[in-house]
Scaffold this active site. Structure first.
Site, PDB file in Angstrom:
ATOM      1  N   ARG A  34       1.336  -1.174  -0.101  1.00 42.25           N
ATOM      2  CA  ARG A  34       0.190  -0.026   0.119  1.00 42.25           C
ATOM      3  C   ARG A  34       0.958   1.375  -0.181  1.00 42.25           C
ATOM      4  O   ARG A  34       0.317   2.145  -0.856  1.00 42.25           O
ATOM      5  CB  ARG A  34      -0.832   0.158   0.934  1.00 42.25           C
ATOM      6  CG  ARG A  34      -2.203  -1.682   0.625  1.00 42.25           C
ATOM      7  CD  ARG A  34      -2.994  -0.666   2.118  1.00 42.25           C
ATOM      8  NE  ARG A  34      -4.182  -1.723   1.232  1.00 42.25           N
ATOM      9  CZ  ARG A  34      -5.055  -2.116   2.440  1.00 42.25           C
ATOM     10  NH1 ARG A  34      -4.584  -2.095   4.018  1.00 42.25           N
ATOM     11  NH2 ARG A  34      -6.247  -2.813   2.025  1.00 42.25           N
ATOM     12  N   LYS A 195     -17.719 -13.957   2.544  1.00 45.00           N
ATOM     13  CA  LYS A 195     -18.892 -12.672   2.964  1.00 45.00           C
ATOM     14  C   LYS A 195     -20.580 -12.678   2.691  1.00 45.00           C
ATOM     15  O   LYS A 195     -20.026 -11.577   2.344  1.00 45.00           O
ATOM     16  CB  LYS A 195     -18.267 -11.384   3.227  1.00 45.00           C
ATOM     17  CG  LYS A 195     -17.131 -11.715   4.685  1.00 45.00           C
ATOM     18  CD  LYS A 195     -15.964 -10.313   4.656  1.00 45.00           C
ATOM     19  CE  LYS A 195     -14.569 -10.303   5.190  1.00 45.00           C
ATOM     20  NZ  LYS A 195     -14.278  -8.888   4.163  1.00 45.00           N
ATOM     21  N   GLY A 348     -10.097  -8.062  -1.251  1.00 51.81           N
ATOM     22  CA  GLY A 348      -8.811  -8.815  -0.249  1.00 51.81           C
ATOM     23  C   GLY A 348      -8.378  -9.789  -1.116  1.00 51.81           C
ATOM     24  O   GLY A 348      -6.979 -10.627  -1.706  1.00 51.81           O
ATOM     25  N   GLY A 371     -13.873  -3.679   0.239  1.00 52.39           N
ATOM     26  CA  GLY A 371     -15.172  -3.261   0.761  1.00 52.39           C
ATOM     27  C   GLY A 371     -15.057  -1.739  -0.638  1.00 52.39           C
ATOM     28  O   GLY A 371     -16.285  -1.835  -1.456  1.00 52.39           O
TER      29      GLY A 371
END
Ligand code: ADP
Ligand code: MG
Length: 389
Positions: A34, A195, A348, A371
């Site tokens: 990142r 999820k 992810g 997300g």
């Protein structure tokens, strides 16, 4: 939305919202991906003579000062990557920070302490936003991975600047993901992962936007269950089965193709590699778990994807962390890498799987936000994008 390239930067104090939410190990940065992804924007600002204040969150300190979640190790890593000194200050607002910001030279970089040490960040508190905005004259957001959260540094503070825009990373994400909002058709969405309840809105939106839905991973169990079939001891959020039913009905009504796996690799648990065997969709044993899609499913997906011009993929096809249940996910990653369609992967674990398969660089776009990319595709925008005007 303006780009950082169009903003006045020379001699200006720049509030640069970045995503330095990196994993730490023994007080050092474990994975600098990142940080590396933000370097072009920081270098651009340095070359243009800005006085740069980098701000980020790290982990979930819950509005309290938590020494283990300090950004101090990130300042060390950032300096090493830039090959230039990076100053660090142990707060992100207040007189001391303002003083330091005032002494920054052109092209110098100051990293502020974890924004989430203040409850006002996640609460989007107007007073906290005002204190952040008081530090600088120009605002740039390059934190795509945080752009779906209406937090003070992303939303409230941005609203207080007249000179504001997107960093190079955010700009690229918006450009690439926007192609999926008005895609070259046929457009296929491939969804898997675990999820389900967190992806309800995305699933609904993609079933409307896409011409073709391919379902795998833990996600598929809900559809199998919605068909009235047993999934044995597989991952299943009972509450989400009605959603799967709704999506199946919707696709039927609209004449859209929705493809479920026709076979699964099952075992007694993700650790039971020796017990892995392939069964048909109607034959998942009561005492087994579906842990990957089977070979027939992969062949079926390959056929269906043949005429497709645009593909979005989120969610692994199986428990790819545990061989042999990584096969479906890796095979799918290879398939997309070889496709001539526009291919975008977000999420992810999906991105991690594409990297592990060694083919991430052969996708059209690999989104840096999990997300955030799903929410962008759901609603067509994000709070952090709206705040840039
Ligand atoms: P992403 O991060 O790409 O959005 P998710 O977070 O939704 O994806 O899901 C990733 C997880 O899903 C992985 O850890 C993987 O092990 C798990 N998973 C995939 N298929 C299954 C399955 N059939 N049963 C249990 N877990 C699964
Ligand atoms: Mg995930």
């Amino acid at each position: 939305m303006r780009s950082i390239r169009e903003l006045p930067l020379e001699g200006k104090r720049l509030f640069l919202r970045v995503d330095f939410n990196v994993p730490l190990q023994d007080g050092r940065v474990g994975d600098a991906t990142r940080i590396v992804q933000t370097l072009p924007t920081i270098r651009h600002a340095m070359e243009r003579g800005a006085r740069i204040l980098c701000a980020s969150h790290l982990g979930k300190p819950g509005g309290m000062r938590r020494p283990g979640l300090s950004l101090a190790p990130v300042a060390v890593e950032l300096a090493a990557r830039l090959g230039r000194p990076v100053r660090f200050v142990e707060d992100c607002v207040g007189p001391e920070v303002e003083k330091l910001a005032g002494t920054l030279g052109t092209g110098e970089v100051l990293l502020l302490e974890n924004l989430r040490f203040h409850a006002g960040e996640e609460g989007n508190d107007p007073e906290f936003a005002r204190r952040l905005a008081a530090l600088a004259e120009v605002y740039v957001n390059d934190a795509f991975g945080a752009a779906h959260r209406a937090h003070a540094s992303v939303a409230g503070a941005a609203g207080l600047f007249s000179e504001k825009g997107a960093g190079l990373l955010l700009e690229k994400e918006v450009r690439e993901l926007s192609r999926l909002l008005d895609p070259e058709r046929p457009f296929a969405a491939i969804l898997g992962g675990a999820k389900i309840s967190g992806k309800i809105d995305t699933l609904r939106a993609l079933s409307r936007r896409a011409d073709l839905l391919l379902i795998g991973g833990g996600m598929a169990n809900h559809f199998v269950s919605a068909l009235g079939l047993s999934v044995g001891r597989s991952l299943l959020e009972e509450d989400s089965v009605p959603l799967a039913r709704e999506i199946l009905d919707f696709c039927k009504r609209e004449g859209k193709t929705i493809a479920l796996p026709s076979d699964f690799v099952v075992a007694s648990s993700p650790g039971d590699a020796a017990g892995a065997r392939t069964v048909g969709i109607t034959k998942i044993p009561e005492d087994a778990m579906a842990l990957d899609v089977g070979q027939k499913t992969l062949e079926q997906f390959e056929r269906l994807l043949e005429p497709v011009r645009t593909i979005f993929w989120n969610g692994p096809m199986g428990v790819f962390e545990k061989p042999p249940f990584d096969r479906g996910t890796k095979a799918l990653a290879m398939l997309l890498a070889e496709s001539s369609a526009v291919t975008v992967v977000g999420g992810g674990e999906s991105v991690a799987a594409a990297r592990e398969a060694g083919v991430a660089d052969r996708f059209t776009h690999v989104s840096t936000g999990g997300g955030a990319s799903l929410e962008f595709l759901t609603g067509g925008t994000l709070p952090g994008i709206e705040a840039l005007g």
